[in-house]
Design a protein around this motif. Structure first.
Motif, PDB file in Angstrom:
ATOM      1  N   PHE B  22       0.936  -1.199   0.034  1.00  0.00           N
ATOM      2  CA  PHE B  22       0.010   0.084  -0.075  1.00  0.00           C
ATOM      3  C   PHE B  22       0.754   1.343  -0.018  1.00  0.00           C
ATOM      4  CE2 PHE B  22      -2.944   3.043   2.054  1.00  0.00           C
ATOM      5  CZ  PHE B  22      -3.782   3.114   1.014  1.00  0.00           C
ATOM      6  N   GLU B  23       2.097   1.190   0.768  1.00  0.00           N
ATOM      7  CA  GLU B  23       2.983   2.228   0.660  1.00  0.00           C
ATOM      8  C   GLU B  23       3.487   2.489  -0.751  1.00  0.00           C
ATOM      9  OE1 GLU B  23       5.147   2.145   4.331  1.00  0.00           O
ATOM     10  OE2 GLU B  23       6.567   3.437   3.306  1.00  0.00           O
ATOM     11  N   GLU B  24       3.569   1.672  -1.591  1.00  0.00           N
ATOM     12  CA  GLU B  24       3.935   2.037  -3.091  1.00  0.00           C
ATOM     13  C   GLU B  24       2.476   2.555  -3.532  1.00  0.00           C
ATOM     14  OE1 GLU B  24       5.213  -1.657  -5.319  1.00  0.00           O
ATOM     15  OE2 GLU B  24       5.976  -2.458  -3.403  1.00  0.00           O
ATOM     16  N   VAL B  26       0.547   4.686  -2.365  1.00  0.00           N
ATOM     17  CA  VAL B  26       0.878   6.028  -1.844  1.00  0.00           C
ATOM     18  C   VAL B  26       1.994   6.802  -2.538  1.00  0.00           C
ATOM     19  CG1 VAL B  26       1.427   7.480   0.321  1.00  0.00           C
ATOM     20  CG2 VAL B  26      -0.112   5.440   0.535  1.00  0.00           C
ATOM     21  N   ASN B  27       3.210   6.051  -2.731  1.00  0.00           N
ATOM     22  CA  ASN B  27       4.222   6.888  -3.314  1.00  0.00           C
ATOM     23  C   ASN B  27       3.909   7.252  -4.655  1.00  0.00           C
ATOM     24  OD1 ASN B  27       5.981   6.361  -1.318  1.00  0.00           O
ATOM     25  ND2 ASN B  27       6.940   4.506  -2.001  1.00  0.00           N
ATOM     26  N   ARG B  28       2.914   6.162  -5.358  1.00  0.00           N
ATOM     27  CA  ARG B  28       2.463   6.352  -6.936  1.00  0.00           C
ATOM     28  C   ARG B  28       1.597   7.462  -7.107  1.00  0.00           C
ATOM     29  NH1 ARG B  28       2.492   1.651 -11.059  1.00  0.00           N
ATOM     30  NH2 ARG B  28       1.725   2.676 -12.978  1.00  0.00           N
TER      31      ARG B  28
END
Lengths: 389, 177
Positions: B22-24, B26-28
């Motif tokens: 999920f952090e990916e 958010v990063n995207r």
């Protein structure tokens, strides 16, 4: 119909948006904390949980139970979560990472490594706190020393660059070591300059990693998976890779480039050469480096536009998706956003999006072909060669 | 399959409860969500709250995301959150003005005065401003804007027309005949 006012409005909105240059780190942290699971008793009454734990412990001791594990097992699950050490269930992920505390200024006291079942581990010990760091994956083991700019090639076929800010290195640290593990092949210090300590890690192959920030002593742990899913699965190529003077055609996803500030795409050219089709993405004069990019292979020509999410299908039967970060075609690129060169391999190239500094293109290919990606200078350009029969 | 295969894998991992995946996400999409929220709510701190709430809602509802690009889905959540945040703030300002003690002085605006675009955008109703942001900043079509706002296409056309006319009035720009 769009008039001058609407054009001004569009430009104004983009200008306003550009005043937010990045997602603040604190906000990332708030989101990260927000998705963390809550203990069963919740954060609203930690005192109650501890009081309950103390009560149960006291009771157990009163009744003569001396085995600590029995006491812990007698506790409700929520209380056990509070008093037992947390395991480290983080999965291996195949992305760049960053973290640490930007306000920490520290020194690396040791860097060590070890081989474990399923992963190779690198541990960086700090004298005080974990500083701000970036972990950047790259498809080669070629690095550049800081600040000399001298190229250095490590053992392995892939690499990870670790940048530690506000960090000094102990003079006793080894400059270069070759663990020769299944994943971790070489560790070398690329430079200590202006408070930035940089390490290059040579890897046997592109590998997913797990990053842990631990305390007592403060240390950064990087685990490289030695088993598990491949970081980029690619369909079986129909054409075998072949070597040429410009480098080898490979049937895997590619990434590279360097973030040296915003970049404008200026021109796109296509041409057929003996053995390959070439598409060139040229950047505006003064661009110092090819921006960070990824080229992802796919077994269809179905793409999705950014940011609308609308599907688009290009000519051909296989595709490549090029994503360039910190890049825009706005204002400099005057060419078509949908090129149909009709070359043997490259049938179509269409812009998928130009939004929030991310410029992306879909390439429609006649067949599943291997490719070669080159970063060239004077002028700065990204070249994708697609192999032809 | 329409979605980027790598992104499909990330979403699958999110559905399985993988927070790193999920952090990916958010990063995207984080910057896109934050900028969109900032343009609609016109306040940096409120935009950050909207961005946070958008991703927390997305995490809670990630299992409902099926064969769909997360970008437009997040866009819909962010836009709705932004409009709600504007309305909450507006209600607070009404109370503040009524009690006259929180410094909530509404900026008096004369339609004769030529405002710059930023101040003119401040004056629009939140749902009109959201339509403008989605259509002119995100370059969404009227149909896509309607989908993001959960409103009929004709309603969005009307909002865009009204909002443009109001912006022209506020900035003293002539309409092209």
């Amino acid at each position: 119909m769009s008039d001058d006012f609407e054009r001004r409005l569009r430009e104004h909105l983009h200008h306003e948006a550009s005043q937010v240059p990045q997602l603040p780190r604190e906000l990332r942290g708030r989101i990260r904390n927000g998705v963390q699971p809550r203990p069963r008793f919740g954060m609203r009454a930690p005192q109650l949980a501890f009081a309950a734990a103390a009560g149960v412990l006291a009771g157990a001791l009163f009744f003569g139970v001396r085995n600590q594990q029995v006491i812990i097992n007698a506790l409700p699950a929520g209380i056990r979560q509070l008093i037992q050490p947390t395991p480290t269930p983080q999965p291996f992920v195949c992305t760049d990472r960053s973290g640490g505390n930007p306000s920490v200024s520290t020194q690396v006291t040791d860097i060590r490594w070890a081989r474990h079942d399923g992963y190779d581990r690198v541990v960086v010990d700090f004298s005080s706190g974990i500083p701000s760091y970036d972990l950047t994956r790259q498809p080669t083991a070629n690095f550049v020393q800081d600040p000399s700019g001298q190229p250095v090639t490590l053992d392995g076929s892939a690499g990870v660059k670790l940048i530690l800010r506000n960090t000094d290195g102990s003079p006793s640290l080894a400059r270069d070591s070759k663990p020769g593990f299944p994943a971790l092949r070489e560790v070398t210090q690329l430079g200590v300059f202006e408070g930035v300590l940089t390490y290059g890690l040579g890897l046997a192959a592109p590998t997913c990693e797990r990053v842990l920030e631990l305390s007592g002593p403060p240390r950064l742990v990087i685990d490289f998976a030695t088993s598990g899913p491949a970081p980029s699965a690619s369909p079986t190529p129909t054409l075998a890779p072949s070597a040429t003077a410009l480098g080898q055609f490979q049937c895997v996803d590619a990434s590279g480039g360097m973030d040296a500030g915003p970049v404008q795409l200026k021109a796109i050219r296509t041409a057929h050469q003996p053995g390959y089709d070439r598409i060139v993405f040229e950047f505006s004069p003064g661009t110092g480096a090819v921006p960070p990019y990824t080229v992802t292979r796919q077994s269809s020509t179905h793409f999705v536009k950014d940011p609308s999410g609308q599907p688009v299908t290009l000519k051909g039967s296989y595709g490549l998706r090029l994503v360039m970060r910190n890049t825009t075609a706005y204002g400099a690129y005057q060419g078509s956003s949908d090129l149909t060169p009709g070359l043997p391999a490259l049938l179509e190239a269409a812009q998928l999006g130009d939004f929030e500094g991310v410029n992306s293109w879909g390439l429609g290919l006649a067949r599943n072909s291997c490719m070669r990606v080159l970063e060239l200078s004077n002028p700065t350009r990204l070249v994708i060669d697609i192999q032809t029969p | 399959m329409l979605m980027d295969p790598a992104l499909t894998r990330v979403i699958e991992r999110c559905r399985e409860g993988d927070r790193d995946a999920f952090e990916e996400v958010v990063n995207r999409y984080g910057l896109q969500v934050l900028r969109t929220a900032r343009l609609i709510v016109r306040d940096e701190a409120v935009a950050e709250d909207v961005c946070q709430e958008t991703f927390l809602k997305a995490w809670r509802r990630i299992r409902t995301l099926r064969d769909e690009e997360p970008g437009p889905w997040l866009n819909r959540i962010a836009t709705n959150e932004s409009i709600s945040a504007c309305r909450r703030r507006s209600r607070f300002q009404v109370l503040a003005e009524r009690f006259g003690r929180f410094g909530g002085v509404k900026r008096e605006v004369s339609t004769e005065a030529r405002l710059d675009l930023a101040r003119a955008l401040d004056q629009l109703a939140p749902d009109h401003r959201a339509a403008i942001v989605l259509h002119y900043y995100q370059d969404l079509s009227v149909e896509e804007t309607a989908s993001a706002l959960g409103a009929p296409v004709d309603t969005v056309k009307s909002r865009l027309k009204t909002a443009l006319r109001r912006l022209r009035e506020l900035t003293g720009s002539e309409e092209v005949s």
